[in-house]
Design a protein around this motif. Structure first.
Motif, PDB file in Angstrom:
ATOM      1  N   MET A  13      29.286  35.346  36.292  1.00 57.83           N
ATOM      2  CA  MET A  13      29.196  36.145  37.523  1.00 57.83           C
ATOM      3  C   MET A  13      28.388  35.389  38.592  1.00 57.83           C
ATOM      4  SD  MET A  13      28.535  39.829  35.666  1.00 57.83           S
ATOM      5  CE  MET A  13      28.512  40.764  37.190  1.00 57.83           C
ATOM      6  N   ILE A  14      28.813  34.154  38.849  1.00 58.57           N
ATOM      7  CA  ILE A  14      28.078  33.263  39.751  1.00 58.57           C
ATOM      8  C   ILE A  14      28.466  33.538  41.203  1.00 58.57           C
ATOM      9  CG2 ILE A  14      27.656  30.841  40.353  1.00 58.57           C
ATOM     10  CD1 ILE A  14      28.328  30.148  37.437  1.00 58.57           C
ATOM     11  N   THR A  15      27.465  33.680  42.061  1.00 61.41           N
ATOM     12  CA  THR A  15      27.677  33.770  43.509  1.00 61.41           C
ATOM     13  C   THR A  15      26.807  32.706  44.173  1.00 61.41           C
ATOM     14  OG1 THR A  15      25.899  35.327  44.005  1.00 61.41           O
ATOM     15  CG2 THR A  15      27.979  36.264  43.240  1.00 61.41           C
ATOM     16  N   LYS A  16      26.799  32.719  45.501  1.00 59.79           N
ATOM     17  CA  LYS A  16      26.038  31.694  46.219  1.00 59.79           C
ATOM     18  C   LYS A  16      24.526  31.889  46.112  1.00 59.79           C
ATOM     19  CE  LYS A  16      26.431  34.088  50.687  1.00 59.79           C
ATOM     20  NZ  LYS A  16      26.997  33.995  52.051  1.00 59.79           N
ATOM     21  N   ASN A  17      24.067  33.071  45.692  1.00 61.84           N
ATOM     22  CA  ASN A  17      22.610  33.269  45.587  1.00 61.84           C
ATOM     23  C   ASN A  17      22.178  33.963  44.294  1.00 61.84           C
ATOM     24  OD1 ASN A  17      23.437  35.888  46.062  1.00 61.84           O
ATOM     25  ND2 ASN A  17      22.787  35.885  48.211  1.00 61.84           N
ATOM     26  N   SER A  18      23.087  34.140  43.337  1.00 58.08           N
ATOM     27  CA  SER A  18      22.702  34.776  42.078  1.00 58.08           C
ATOM     28  C   SER A  18      23.664  34.385  40.968  1.00 58.08           C
ATOM     29  CB  SER A  18      22.664  36.305  42.221  1.00 58.08           C
ATOM     30  OG  SER A  18      23.983  36.812  42.338  1.00 58.08           O
ATOM     31  N   MET A  19      23.222  34.572  39.736  1.00 57.03           N
ATOM     32  CA  MET A  19      24.102  34.420  38.572  1.00 57.03           C
ATOM     33  C   MET A  19      23.480  35.184  37.402  1.00 57.03           C
ATOM     34  SD  MET A  19      23.532  30.317  37.768  1.00 57.03           S
ATOM     35  CE  MET A  19      23.902  29.798  39.439  1.00 57.03           C
ATOM     36  N   THR A  20      24.328  35.636  36.491  1.00 52.15           N
ATOM     37  CA  THR A  20      23.855  36.372  35.325  1.00 52.15           C
ATOM     38  C   THR A  20      23.828  35.431  34.127  1.00 52.15           C
ATOM     39  OG1 THR A  20      24.714  38.457  36.171  1.00 52.15           O
ATOM     40  CG2 THR A  20      24.293  38.317  33.802  1.00 52.15           C
ATOM     41  N   VAL A  21      22.651  35.315  33.509  1.00 50.36           N
ATOM     42  CA  VAL A  21      22.461  34.395  32.379  1.00 50.36           C
ATOM     43  C   VAL A  21      22.438  35.207  31.085  1.00 50.36           C
ATOM     44  CG1 VAL A  21      20.980  32.624  31.375  1.00 50.36           C
ATOM     45  CG2 VAL A  21      21.152  32.847  33.865  1.00 50.36           C
TER      46      VAL A  21
ATOM     47  N   PRO B 113      32.492  32.675  43.894  1.00 57.82           N
ATOM     48  CA  PRO B 113      33.511  32.432  42.865  1.00 57.82           C
ATOM     49  C   PRO B 113      34.718  31.681  43.411  1.00 57.82           C
ATOM     50  CG  PRO B 113      32.750  34.708  42.781  1.00 57.82           C
ATOM     51  CD  PRO B 113      32.163  34.105  44.021  1.00 57.82           C
ATOM     52  N   ILE B 114      35.296  30.844  42.544  1.00 63.51           N
ATOM     53  CA  ILE B 114      36.514  30.119  42.899  1.00 63.51           C
ATOM     54  C   ILE B 114      37.595  30.441  41.885  1.00 63.51           C
ATOM     55  CG2 ILE B 114      35.352  28.221  44.091  1.00 63.51           C
ATOM     56  CD1 ILE B 114      35.450  26.662  41.515  1.00 63.51           C
ATOM     57  N   ASP B 115      38.843  30.165  42.275  1.00 64.02           N
ATOM     58  CA  ASP B 115      39.991  30.444  41.417  1.00 64.02           C
ATOM     59  C   ASP B 115      40.454  29.162  40.732  1.00 64.02           C
ATOM     60  OD1 ASP B 115      40.043  33.094  42.354  1.00 64.02           O
ATOM     61  OD2 ASP B 115      41.170  32.465  44.130  1.00 64.02           O
TER      62      ASP B 115
END
Length: 537
Positions: A158-166, A245-247
């Motif tokens: 769930m990566i975005t430009k300012n966060s991600m879930t580890v 996110p990218i495809d």
């Protein structure tokens, strides 16, 4: 103790009575007529006796010990209001206060030093004072368990430009004590220092990490915590870039066969129009035989980075199907599939010279230089190559170095002279179609060769006329002048007659009648004087 009896009463006097004198006292009377008795309960009011032991250790760890006991059997005639608990390291003689007004018969003693040995004592207190102490056996502050093992390597989703879930998995070894939490740390690619994501321990096996810098790459590590403390950190995760996110990429196009042998097929395709928002890093090539349902990946991970691939180790006369898909950091995209089967077989092609290169190749070089003639060609199977200069086959001539590949031929002529001037003819053939030929002109800038057919004409008294023909090789530059020289037949030295003769005939005068002469002619161009041509008689 003193006893005093009279005819009317009996008495017992206890001097300096203490709590131990409490109890039931019995008096007996006896005479001739019979006997009688009576009991009296004596309660001495005093401070309480020691609590009932032994002191029991309910839990023992490196940081804390829980101990418990029973109330005193003798409360001193007044209820025990509270207890005083003290501790002492066995290596010291001084007691330190743990609790001054403890109402229960249980206490957890904290702030212990791991590995040290302690003794505890407990005293009851009533309204008459502080009672006697109950002392424990020595006990060492240590864990009955160890720190937990490392959790699994963290992964980011769930990566975005300012966060991600580890996320991560629990340790396989808990150290004998339940895991109570985790510490998660992060580090960006340009930094050497690790930072804790949050100060408090994390109870779950996942944590959303916020406040990241767009475009920066981060990796993570995590450790587990139990009652024994913090365990070792996990392996460091891969680097994850903080980006929206990218495809996966789109489908490649124009999949085709560009070459084939009896054991291989060369595929070519065009990269997808849509890359999914991230650069395409590689391609995956898959294959299946005939009517098989399962596709087999024939390329290794990350191997194919261009839009061409040679599928090797194929068998002849078997139908193969191929498909290709693009890969970016988001994963594998949709494949493009060949609709028609292909077989591994040799392709026959007529020999063909790259005439554009051959016809453009006209070489001019100075004498003494090395000359290289390189002509590309094609043909399947690989054509045989023959080089000629004029009518002479030079393929095995040691004067020339000839290097052939599957698609080109190279002739090296070291330290050229005027004799290397001429037309070099290349012929290739491979048994398919007709042989093909082309030529290359080489001009060497040198002095002229020797003149031709020098002879004497019109000999008379004191005069002679010399006649000759120009050199066959002019050295790549027009002959501008001839030099005429003579030599007395009895001497070895030559003397110049003229240095300026522009024609191929010259009349010499004033010659001695009694002397025999040899004559020679030297052609000259802008590169210098050539080789001489002498009369034979």
């Amino acid at each position: 103790v003193s006893v005093e009896n009279t005819t009317e009463f009996a008495s017992v006097i206890i001097k300096d009575a203490t709590r131990t004198d409490s109890g039931y006292y019995e008096v007996k009377l006896k005479n001739a007529m019979g006997s009688a008795s009576a009991s009296i309960r004596l309660q001495i009011l005093d401070k309480p006796g020691p609590p009932v032991g032994p002191i029991q250790f309910k839990t023992v760890t490196a940081e804390k010990i829980t101990l418990m006991w029973d109330p005193p059997a003798d409360d001193g005639g007044a209820s025990v209001k509270h207890y005083i608990v003290e501790k002492r390291e066995t290596s010291r003689v001084v007691w330190s206060l743990v609790s001054e007004k403890l109402e229960e018969c249980i206490i957890t003693v904290t702030k212990l030093i791991k590995g040290n040995e302690y003794v505890f004592r407990v005293r009851g207190v009533n309204k008459y004072g502080i009672g006697d102490a109950l002392e424990s056996d020595p006990v060492i502050a240590k864990n009955a368990f160890v720190t937990p093992g490392p959790p699994s390597m963290p992964e980011a989703t769930m990566i975005t430009k300012n966060s991600m879930t580890v996320t991560w998995n629990r340790p396989t070894v808990d150290g004998g004590s339940e895991v109570t939490g985790y510490y998660l740390e992060k580090r960006d690619k340009k930094s050497l220092q690790w930072f804790r994501v949050i100060k408090e321990s994390i109870r779950d096996t996942r944590q959303k990490v916020t406040g990241l810098i767009e475009g920066t790459e981060y990796h993570f590590r995590v450790c587990a915590i139990n009652a024994a403390g913090q365990g070792p950190y996990s392996d460091e995760s891969d680097f994850y870039k903080a980006a929206d996110p990218i495809d996966p990429p789109g489908q490649p196009s124009k999949l085709k066969i560009v070459d084939s042998t009896k054991s291989s097929i060369t595929l070519n395709w065009t990269k997808p129009v849509y890359d999914g928002g991230s650069a395409i890093t590689s391609y995956i090539v898959e294959m299946k035989e005939g009517s098989e349902e399962e596709w087999t990946v024939v390329s290794t991970k990350g191997e194919v980075r261009t839009t061409e691939y040679v599928v090797s180790h194929l068998k002849p006369a078997i139908n193969y199907y191929f498909r290709v898909s693009a890969v970016n950091c988001a994963g594998q995209g949709e494949p493009i599939e060949m609709t028609e089967p292909a077989q591994a077989k040799d392709i026959l092609e007529e020999p063909e010279i790259d005439l554009d290169v051959a016809l453009r190749t006209s070489i001019t070089a100075k004498a003494g230089e090395d000359v290289q003639i390189m002509i590309p060609f094609k043909g399947r199977p690989t054509p045989s190559v023959t080089w000629r200069k004029g009518d002479k086959n030079i393929s095995n001539d040691p004067r020339y170095s000839i290097q052939n590949t599957e698609s080109s031929t190279l002739v090296i002529i070291p330290q050229v002279t005027r004799d290397d001037t001429g037309k070099y003819v290349l012929t290739i053939e491979n048994g398919v179609g007709k042989p093909k030929s082309s030529f290359v002109n080489v001009k060497v800038l040198d002095t002229p060769a020797a003149c031709q057919k020098l002879h004497v004409k019109n000999v008379s008294l004191g005069t002679v006329t010399l006649v000759w023909e120009p050199p066959l090789i002019d050295g790549g530059s027009e002959v501008t002048n001839y030099i005429i020289e003579k030599r007395d037949a009895t001497k070895r030295a030559w003397s110049t007659v003229t240095t300026k003769c522009s024609h191929t005939t010259f009349k010499l005068t004033n010659l001695s009648e009694k002397t025999s002469f040899f004559f020679r002619v030297i052609a000259e161009n802008e590169n210098g004087m050539g080789e001489p041509c002498e009369t034979t008689e």
